[in-house]
Design a protein around this motif. Structure first.
Motif, PDB file in Angstrom:
ATOM      1  N   ARG A   1      -7.010   6.670  -9.770  1.00 48.45           N
ATOM      2  CA  ARG A   1      -8.122   5.737  -9.532  1.00 48.45           C
ATOM      3  C   ARG A   1      -9.224   5.820 -10.577  1.00 48.45           C
ATOM      4  NH1 ARG A   1      -5.610   7.016  -5.121  1.00 48.45           N
ATOM      5  NH2 ARG A   1      -5.155   5.399  -3.583  1.00 48.45           N
TER       6      ARG A   1
ATOM      7  N   ASN B   1       0.835  -1.210   0.000  1.00 48.43           N
ATOM      8  CA  ASN B   1       0.000   0.000   0.000  1.00 48.43           C
ATOM      9  C   ASN B   1       0.869   1.260   0.000  1.00 48.43           C
ATOM     10  OD1 ASN B   1       0.918  -0.082   2.587  1.00 48.43           O
ATOM     11  ND2 ASN B   1      -1.062   0.125   3.576  1.00 48.43           N
TER      12      ASN B   1
ATOM     13  N   ILE C   1      -3.286  13.712  -7.966  1.00 51.66           N
ATOM     14  CA  ILE C   1      -2.891  12.300  -7.998  1.00 51.66           C
ATOM     15  C   ILE C   1      -3.964  11.295  -7.554  1.00 51.66           C
ATOM     16  CG2 ILE C   1      -1.365  10.600  -6.907  1.00 51.66           C
ATOM     17  CD1 ILE C   1       0.954  12.219  -7.497  1.00 51.66           C
ATOM     18  N   PRO C   2      -4.508  11.424  -6.336  1.00 54.38           N
ATOM     19  CA  PRO C   2      -5.365  10.301  -5.906  1.00 54.38           C
ATOM     20  C   PRO C   2      -6.558  10.061  -6.827  1.00 54.38           C
ATOM     21  CG  PRO C   2      -5.204  12.000  -4.188  1.00 54.38           C
ATOM     22  CD  PRO C   2      -4.360  12.458  -5.319  1.00 54.38           C
TER      23      PRO C   2
ATOM     24  N   PRO D   1       2.547   4.759  -1.285  1.00 53.91           N
ATOM     25  CA  PRO D   1       1.831   5.950  -1.778  1.00 53.91           C
ATOM     26  C   PRO D   1       1.688   5.974  -3.301  1.00 53.91           C
ATOM     27  CG  PRO D   1       3.480   6.557  -0.143  1.00 53.91           C
ATOM     28  CD  PRO D   1       3.693   5.113  -0.454  1.00 53.91           C
ATOM     29  N   ASP D   2       0.632   6.624  -3.758  1.00 50.43           N
ATOM     30  CA  ASP D   2       0.386   6.784  -5.190  1.00 50.43           C
ATOM     31  C   ASP D   2       1.622   7.344  -5.906  1.00 50.43           C
ATOM     32  OD1 ASP D   2      -2.209   6.045  -4.611  1.00 50.43           O
ATOM     33  OD2 ASP D   2      -2.978   8.094  -4.610  1.00 50.43           O
TER      34      ASP D   2
ATOM     35  N   PRO E   1      -8.709   8.231  -0.039  1.00 51.99           N
ATOM     36  CA  PRO E   1      -8.115   6.884  -0.007  1.00 51.99           C
ATOM     37  C   PRO E   1      -7.383   6.554   1.299  1.00 51.99           C
ATOM     38  CG  PRO E   1      -7.628   7.978  -2.094  1.00 51.99           C
ATOM     39  CD  PRO E   1      -8.207   9.020  -1.178  1.00 51.99           C
TER      40      PRO E   1
ATOM     41  N   PRO F   1      -6.856  -0.323   0.820  1.00 58.37           N
ATOM     42  CA  PRO F   1      -5.639  -0.619   1.593  1.00 58.37           C
ATOM     43  C   PRO F   1      -4.882   0.612   2.114  1.00 58.37           C
ATOM     44  CG  PRO F   1      -5.194  -0.869  -0.754  1.00 58.37           C
ATOM     45  CD  PRO F   1      -6.613  -0.398  -0.624  1.00 58.37           C
ATOM     46  N   TYR F   2      -5.594   1.691   2.408  1.00 59.13           N
ATOM     47  CA  TYR F   2      -4.981   2.845   3.100  1.00 59.13           C
ATOM     48  C   TYR F   2      -3.747   3.404   2.383  1.00 59.13           C
ATOM     49  CZ  TYR F   2      -7.824   0.452   6.529  1.00 59.13           C
ATOM     50  OH  TYR F   2      -8.845  -0.199   7.138  1.00 59.13           O
ATOM     51  N   VAL F   3      -3.991   3.965   1.225  1.00 60.43           N
ATOM     52  CA  VAL F   3      -2.880   4.434   0.394  1.00 60.43           C
ATOM     53  C   VAL F   3      -2.787   5.972   0.434  1.00 60.43           C
ATOM     54  CG1 VAL F   3      -1.927   4.463  -1.938  1.00 60.43           C
ATOM     55  CG2 VAL F   3      -3.170   2.460  -1.131  1.00 60.43           C
ATOM     56  N   PRO F   4      -1.665   6.493   0.886  1.00 58.43           N
ATOM     57  CA  PRO F   4      -1.486   7.948   0.817  1.00 58.43           C
ATOM     58  C   PRO F   4      -1.215   8.376  -0.631  1.00 58.43           C
ATOM     59  CG  PRO F   4       0.406   6.915   1.893  1.00 58.43           C
ATOM     60  CD  PRO F   4      -0.506   5.812   1.470  1.00 58.43           C
ATOM     61  N   ALA F   5      -1.469   9.633  -0.924  1.00 59.14           N
ATOM     62  CA  ALA F   5      -1.254  10.126  -2.287  1.00 59.14           C
ATOM     63  C   ALA F   5       0.227  10.321  -2.568  1.00 59.14           C
ATOM     64  CB  ALA F   5      -1.991  11.442  -2.490  1.00 59.14           C
TER      65      ALA F   5
END
Lengths: 511, 511
Positions: free
Chosen positions: A53, A19, A48-49, A21-22, B189, B194-198
């Motif tokens: 997605r 998981n 980004i987020p 970061p993006d 998010p 799954p708790y993903v930071p940007a």
């Protein structure tokens, strides 16, 4: 290998086990594509987020391959790689030219030219610099530049039917004063000895910070300049015609209000600006005008004492004479012996078209009834005088540059004539009047607008752009305005074609 | 060796022989000082010609030593090197702390704390994330963050008597949600598996783009984050206490609403967040409160059946009990046998302060007449239950982290307790209730606000900042919320101090 590219990336989908970061995910994918150490624009970062997605972890990253690190300027959902456009501009003091390009394949989708709106504050750069002394003057001139660019952008994107939003990068080639006015950098030191420009190479700047109406992810890349009167337009042109790769010595001449010249080859380049004055654009000439409809551009004298054959742009009644027309007229009158080597009319000539006017002797090119202005279009001795000074400045500039590196002009292998005006010059006549050196005619090459051509090369080729950075940085600029040798050469050139006739072996003078 | 420095440069004065551009001249001087390939901010660029000429070619360049290239963020005339200030912030969910620093010598000129104004939209991060669903919600929360920062900036610069203009850089350490809200990046998010930071590492961003009231040359540098619930505050703290240089294995614990823990040494670090809940800040406790004036923080039972000795913050009449008070109270009641290992009151105890309340049995800490709230301050079985779940989450988190790398908690060489709350904990009591592992007391170390300490280290030391980048990038985050081992460990910890008493050899239970 364009300066800006769009990469379509399928990111690994996060799981409880992975998981990260993006952004880390994105940087990792970019690293695998060879883009390490990437910088990211804050506006792109913010999206980004959602973006990653939106189309199931498929994104398109716009990367400007700038130095020292590539910049991620935009992130979009899905595959948008087909929509990648660039715009290049040549910002001249008088005219601004733009070209809209599909970066995918280099196809030119639109091309437009318009007047630089800065002309509201003066035709020449000196009066515009003077305008900058007023409060808000610099900002006003900056706004006029961007207004001009915005108008061209609107026309080009409309005619090509593409979205402003999808322009990824703008590349600008311009003379140094135009660069500084575009950036709102005080141009005052440019007009005072020792003529120091503020900047040479420039960082990427966001288009919206300059007031350019393009997407907020769009950046502006400015071709570096060399000196106060040798700008990015020259650097772009020189690189585009590949002087920097040639084994042979070339001379690049851009004839305009400021004749900019570059002499060099693969290992070295020297440059100078010779203030030719506005003669070639019709300035300082009694019936001078720009090369537009109604301008006399062709002039021949089948019978020296009879009336000349003239050719007018647009097949109209003539309204005046343009730069190339002047060269042709003066060359023909000189060949016919009507005009002497000293630039004075031969008062003893049998030519009936010569007469005494208010400025001394003058030659009637067209009688009033055949013109659209209802006046005789004449060429005066003052006109010839101004012309001779202009052509002398260019010739002496080239000569001084050659001498500064210890060669004679006859040793130059190629002469590249740039500029829209240059394309209309008759080489033989230009040599005859002493504007261009007297070397084999097949050594001359016309490239048209070298500046726009260079900007186009730069946006499509990272290597070409990097060459320009290097060339601008290493080119040696010679300041002619206080150069003793140049003054001597200039004075010797104030003759048709020159005081030293051995320099013009192919020209047989009439007496 | 601060992250931002001011270099005083005497530029070579241009002459007709050397009239290269101002920027080239400047870059050349910077290169001689070891700064190659420098980037330049457009706002700084614009000022060049005036600035260099104003004080006879002496300038001060502000350089942010960022990667991949140093950035020239400001150019001033003359020598202004004495005016170089930095601000560091620790942005917590509840409180925001700032420190104003003279970068020349590291001196702290002012320090201020205030509540995070985002609290208007919820005490916890989940309700703030929920608020972001509203139109304009993200922007509103961003504005509240910058409002908070601006207030602290105003207070600090006023009290120190320095100009806002002379702050060169802001360094921010914050938890991941605070980072994303500061940057207006959608935090949705972060709260979903799954708790993903940007983002992880972040570019330099101009302070004014975020709405921070500092000079337009001022940039913001954000300490990178690791995971959704392990932020830059933890990275900063871990680095500041030099865990990454230690040969011995250390455990870093930041106890707050989210207990963040890091286990590691020079070669490796693993981290996790265990949602301890708000118990330690008084949440979920009938008479719980923050550790402010009126909060019971000390609790002793010299005679188990008599009334306790309590200590109240600010020597006021008590209004409630804070986190460290709870630890002390539960520890004492447990030692006295009034509270059983299962967290239930011993109804057969002879203690007269026990009674049946509306939530089951409860212990009267202070009678109504001695309080400022006019009610008995009691500790209920529900309170104890909430507390036990909080301490179990922290303990099980530490245990799971240790087990994940194959060591036992007894093998940990140092335990570093961070956070303002942490500084008030009585170690013996915290071990007795099973919050902290039972290891030698001299292995515990308190560092206070590790986050602010780390941000301070980063602004003063490029090396320290670079260490943080590396640590954030390499630290392994373990997600506990769906981890089977953690769940088992957690259930086993729901006891005072633990179901497995061999883990607490120094604790002798009463029966």
């Amino acid at each position: 290998n364009p300066l800006v590219c769009k990469l379509v990336i399928k990111l690994p989908v996060p799981t409880p086990e992975d998981n990260s970061p993006d952004l880390k995910r994105l940087k990792y994918s970019l690293k695998n594509l060879g883009y390490n150490n990437i910088c990211i624009d804050y506006d792109a970062l913010k999206t980004i987020p959602e973006v990653v997605r939106d189309q199931n972890w498929e994104v398109t990253a716009t990367i400007i391959r700038s130095s020292p690190a590539p910049l991620l300027s935009r992130l979009e959902s899905g595959d948008t790689s087909a929509d990648n456009y660039g715009i290049v501009f040549d910002i001249g003091t008088t005219a601004v030219r733009g070209r809209l390009i599909a970066l995918e394949n280099g196809k030119i989708l639109a091309e437009e030219t318009t007047y630089n709106r800065q002309r509201d504050y003066g035709d020449d750069v000196i009066s515009r610099i003077a305008y900058c002394h007023r409060p808000g003057g610099i900002e006003a001139l900056q706004r006029l530049t961007t207004d001009t660019l915005n108008k061209l952008i609107e026309n080009m994107t409309c005619s090509a039917g593409i979205e402003n939003e999808n322009v990824s990068l703008v590349v600008i080639a311009a003379n140094t004063i135009m660069v500084q006015l575009l950036l709102a950098i005080n141009p005052e030191p440019l007009r005072l000895s020792p003529y120091v420009p503020a900047v040479n190479s420039l960082p990427l700047i966001k288009a919206d910070r300059l007031g350019i109406n393009l997407g907020k992810h769009c950046y502006v890349n400015i071709i570096p300049v060399v000196a106060s009167y040798v700008g990015g337009d020259i650097v772009a042109g020189v690189t585009a015609c590949s002087m920097h790769n040639r084994e042979q010595t070339s001379l690049y001449i851009d004839i305009g209000t400021n004749g900019e010249i570059v002499l060099g080859k693969r290992d070295w380049m020297v440059t100078a600006a010779c203030s030719a004055g506005p003669t070639f654009e019709g300035g300082g000439i009694k019936y001078g005008m720009l090369a537009i409809n109604g301008a006399i551009e062709g002039f021949e004298l089948p019978n020296p004492f009879d009336q000349p054959l003239i050719k007018v742009i647009g097949n109209k009644s003539p309204a005046g004479i343009c730069g190339s027309g002047l060269i042709n007229a003066i060359s023909a009158l000189f060949s016919a012996g009507i005009l002497g080597q000293n630039g004075k009319f031969n008062s003893e000539s049998a030519c009936k078209r010569l007469r005494q006017g208010e400025d001394g002797f003058e030659y009637i090119i067209v009688e009033a009834q055949q013109t659209s202005i209802g006046k005789d279009i004449v060429l005066t001795e003052v006109d010839v005088d101004n012309f001779v000074r202009s052509k002398a400045a260019i010739y002496a500039g080239c000569q001084t540059l050659a001498e500064s590196i210890g060669i004679d002009m006859s040793e130059i292998d190629n002469i590249i004539i740039a500029g829209t005006f240059g394309s209309h010059i008759d080489i033989d006549n230009a040599i005859k009047v002493g504007l261009l050196p007297d070397i084999a005619r097949d050594k001359f090459q016309f490239i048209g607008n070298g500046s726009l051509m260079g900007a186009y090369s730069a946006i499509l080729s990272l290597e070409m752009y990097q060459d320009m950075l290097k060339i601008a940085d290493t080119m040696t600029s010679i300041e002619l305005s206080e150069n003793r040798l140049f003054m001597d050469n200039y004075v010797a050139s104030l003759f048709l074609p020159h005081t030293d006739m051995s320099r013009f072996p192919s020209i047989i003078t009439w007496h």
